[in-house]
Design a protein around this motif. Structure first.
Motif, mmCIF file in Angstrom:
data_model
loop_
_atom_site.group_PDB
_atom_site.id
_atom_site.type_symbol
_atom_site.label_atom_id
_atom_site.label_comp_id
_atom_site.label_asym_id
_atom_site.label_seq_id
_atom_site.Cartn_x
_atom_site.Cartn_y
_atom_site.Cartn_z
ATOM 1 N N THR A 188 11.392 20.728 7.662
ATOM 2 C CA THR A 188 10.711 19.485 7.306
ATOM 3 C C THR A 188 11.120 19.020 5.917
ATOM 4 O O THR A 188 11.281 17.820 5.672
ATOM 5 N N ALA A 189 11.287 19.959 4.988
ATOM 6 C CA ALA A 189 11.717 19.599 3.635
ATOM 7 C C ALA A 189 13.077 18.905 3.664
ATOM 8 O O ALA A 189 13.291 17.901 2.957
ATOM 9 N N MET A 190 13.995 19.401 4.482
ATOM 10 C CA MET A 190 15.314 18.786 4.577
ATOM 11 C C MET A 190 15.242 17.394 5.212
ATOM 12 O O MET A 190 15.986 16.486 4.819
ATOM 13 N N LEU A 191 14.335 17.212 6.174
ATOM 14 C CA LEU A 191 14.183 15.897 6.794
ATOM 15 C C LEU A 191 13.596 14.885 5.816
ATOM 16 O O LEU A 191 13.995 13.717 5.795
ATOM 17 N N VAL A 192 12.629 15.325 5.004
ATOM 18 C CA VAL A 192 12.063 14.451 3.975
ATOM 19 C C VAL A 192 13.148 14.081 2.965
ATOM 20 O O VAL A 192 13.260 12.916 2.548
ATOM 21 N N LEU A 193 13.951 15.058 2.573
ATOM 22 C CA LEU A 193 15.069 14.797 1.661
ATOM 23 C C LEU A 193 16.044 13.795 2.264
ATOM 24 O O LEU A 193 16.489 12.850 1.596
ATOM 25 N N ALA A 194 16.360 13.976 3.543
ATOM 26 C CA ALA A 194 17.310 13.085 4.212
ATOM 27 C C ALA A 194 16.762 11.666 4.310
ATOM 28 O O ALA A 194 17.502 10.691 4.108
ATOM 29 N N SER A 195 15.460 11.525 4.612
ATOM 30 C CA SER A 195 14.877 10.188 4.759
ATOM 31 C C SER A 195 14.956 9.401 3.457
ATOM 32 O O SER A 195 15.187 8.189 3.463
ATOM 33 N N GLY A 196 14.763 10.084 2.326
ATOM 34 C CA GLY A 196 14.904 9.420 1.036
ATOM 35 C C GLY A 196 16.360 9.145 0.695
ATOM 36 O O GLY A 196 16.701 8.069 0.177
ATOM 37 N N ALA A 197 17.232 10.101 0.999
ATOM 38 C CA ALA A 197 18.655 9.937 0.695
ATOM 39 C C ALA A 197 19.266 8.781 1.472
ATOM 40 O O ALA A 197 20.146 8.064 0.964
ATOM 41 N N PHE A 239 6.197 8.367 4.740
ATOM 42 C CA PHE A 239 5.868 7.855 3.414
ATOM 43 C C PHE A 239 7.079 7.859 2.480
ATOM 44 O O PHE A 239 7.218 6.980 1.630
ATOM 45 N N MET A 240 7.952 8.850 2.631
ATOM 46 C CA MET A 240 9.098 8.954 1.733
ATOM 47 C C MET A 240 10.041 7.751 1.843
ATOM 48 O O MET A 240 10.340 7.092 0.834
ATOM 49 N N PRO A 241 10.559 7.419 3.047
ATOM 50 C CA PRO A 241 11.445 6.249 3.097
ATOM 51 C C PRO A 241 10.741 4.950 2.739
ATOM 52 O O PRO A 241 11.357 4.052 2.153
ATOM 53 N N MET A 242 9.450 4.837 3.081
ATOM 54 C CA MET A 242 8.717 3.628 2.721
ATOM 55 C C MET A 242 8.608 3.491 1.211
ATOM 56 O O MET A 242 8.756 2.394 0.652
ATOM 57 N N THR A 243 8.371 4.606 0.529
ATOM 58 C CA THR A 243 8.244 4.580 -0.929
ATOM 59 C C THR A 243 9.565 4.246 -1.601
ATOM 60 O O THR A 243 9.631 3.405 -2.508
ATOM 61 N N LEU A 244 10.645 4.913 -1.164
ATOM 62 C CA LEU A 244 11.954 4.642 -1.758
ATOM 63 C C LEU A 244 12.409 3.213 -1.481
ATOM 64 O O LEU A 244 12.989 2.551 -2.349
ATOM 65 N N TRP A 304 0.808 -1.222 0.000
ATOM 66 C CA TRP A 304 0.000 0.000 0.000
ATOM 67 C C TRP A 304 0.841 1.272 0.000
ATOM 68 O O TRP A 304 0.298 2.375 0.061
ATOM 69 N N VAL A 305 2.162 1.115 -0.051
ATOM 70 C CA VAL A 305 3.045 2.277 -0.025
ATOM 71 C C VAL A 305 2.793 3.253 -1.179
ATOM 72 O O VAL A 305 2.702 4.468 -0.954
ATOM 73 N N PRO A 306 2.668 2.801 -2.440
ATOM 74 C CA PRO A 306 2.444 3.767 -3.527
ATOM 75 C C PRO A 306 1.199 4.616 -3.323
ATOM 76 O O PRO A 306 1.216 5.827 -3.604
ATOM 77 N N LEU A 307 0.130 3.996 -2.816
ATOM 78 C CA LEU A 307 -1.090 4.756 -2.560
ATOM 79 C C LEU A 307 -0.857 5.803 -1.474
ATOM 80 O O LEU A 307 -1.333 6.940 -1.577
ATOM 81 N N GLY A 308 -0.122 5.424 -0.432
ATOM 82 C CA GLY A 308 0.184 6.373 0.641
ATOM 83 C C GLY A 308 1.004 7.548 0.142
ATOM 84 O O GLY A 308 0.777 8.697 0.544
#
Length: 385
Positions: free
Chosen positions: A178-187, A135-140, A89-93
């Motif tokens: 928050t934007a930097m934290l989202v970036l970091a979670s994906g990175a 959602f970001m780390p789950m998606t990546l 269900w990650v893509p939907l999230g």
């Protein structure tokens, strides 16, 4: 036929059985006992400090306690779900999270010059950007676990696009922290996935021109002023430098053992702005001193260590990527907040996990730890997601 003549043999067996039953109970509930204990201690410490930092406000304390309770429920529910079901269900999230960010941009609630919230009058007010931290780390992790690692150029570009969309939307709110934290979670997912060092060095090299471009074309005036204040806070001691100067004064005045609970002067005499949110560790440092800050850091390090153990023991690629990202993003939370309050980093508005006031942030954090527990307690699942 030999017989064991040790009179303590039955008692030893009984004690071992009790321990096994306790472990079995926690496993059946899909809860990691050590991690739960650490989170409960952090939550209790947060409420304890918040009561003082908020000027003895029972209203804020009850709201924070309610959010913590809701977060624990979310953590427990998510921990029951197998990682493969979460991955499904990650893509939907992710799509839902992006749509909520678009909704914030179109009709979000404005407060203190920023449009970051969705407000349903009489029902709920929440910050969608907080959910993207999960959602970001789950998606990546979902995307990368289906590809050969380390990622090639094509998969890297697609991953950066997945990170870039919510990053830009959150940056527009504006909410640089928050934007930097989202970036970091994906990175971090890319890093755990074995991103080649030449790409990492390339990203570091590109950071300089990107930072210059952000300075001239993206960053708002108040964000630029925060950077200038970081470089020389004494240049405007009664204006933009006030927060960081008072914060360092509060931490320094606490000494080794602090002034005592409810005895801080910087926060209670309103010298320290945002004392119950971003700058709450200054209150902790003033009232409990170096000892209190070290105890808090020890709790954080134990949580991070437990997260890394769960990462190492994960049996699937998806689990390793996701657990590693959640754990290291939690470290960034702590590092950035303490760094900016102590004057080591520019102020970017990142709360201190479990200590700062903030309902959506607290629920998101505990949900993330629910994902960690799910990965750890469903280790019998070994199929590729």
């Amino acid at each position: 036929m030999s017989m064991n003549m040790n009179p303590n043999f039955d008692r030893t067996l009984s004690n071992e059985d009790v321990m096994k039953r306790r472990a079995s109970l926690l496993q059946r509930l899909h809860i990691d006992g050590l991690l739960l204990l650490l989170l409960l201690i952090l939550g209790a410490a947060g409420l304890f400090v918040l009561y003082s930092a908020s000027g003895k406000s029972w209203d804020l304390l009850i709201k924070q306690a309610s959010s913590f309770g809701l977060g624990l429920v979310m953590m427990f529910v998510i921990a029951q779900v197998e990682p493969r079901f979460l991955a499904r269900w990650v893509p939907l999230g992710y799509v839902l999270g992006v749509l909520l960010l678009v909704a914030v941009d179109v009709m979000g609630h404005n407060a203190m010059g920023a449009t970051r919230w969705i407000n349903i009058p009489g029902v709920i007010r929440f910050q969608p950007a907080e959910f993207m931290k999960l959602f970001m780390p789950m998606t990546l992790a979902w995307y990368m676990s289906k590809r050969n690692l380390p990622p090639n150029l094509k998969h890297l570009v697609i991953s950066l696009a997945l990170i870039g969309v919510p990053f830009v939307l959150i940056l527009k709110q504006p909410d640089l922290g928050t934007a930097m934290l989202v970036l970091a979670s994906g990175a971090f997912v890319l890093f755990v996935g074995g991103l080649q060092w030449r790409w990492i060095f390339g990203a570091v090299t590109a950071a300089v021109p990107v930072a210059v471009a952000m300075w001239f074309f993206v960053m708002h005036d108040y964000q630029k002023q925060r950077v200038l204040t970081f470089l020389d806070p004494e240049s405007d001691p009664l204006g933009t430098g006030w927060n960081i100067i008072q914060s360092k004064a509060a931490i320094g005045s606490g000494g080794v053992f602090g002034k005592g609970w409810l005895m801080g002067t910087q926060s209670h005499l309103d010298f320290l702005p945002e004392s119950h949110t971003d700058f709450i560790i200054a209150v902790l440092g003033e009232e409990f001193g170096l000892v209190g800050v070290c105890l808090l850091l020890t709790l954080y390090l134990l949580v991070i260590y437990r997260g890394l153990v769960i990462t190492a023991q994960a049996q699937t690629l998806y689990g390793k990527l996701l657990a590693g990202s959640i754990t290291m993003t939690f470290f960034v939370y702590v590092f950035v907040n303490i760094g900016m309050v102590s004057g080591l980093l520019p102020v970017v508005g990142v709360p201190l996990p479990f200590i700062s006031y903030g309902g959506t942030s607290l629920v998101t954090l505990l949900s993330g730890f629910g994902v960690l527990m799910s990965i750890h307690t469903h280790r019998k699942w070994i199929a590729q997601v």
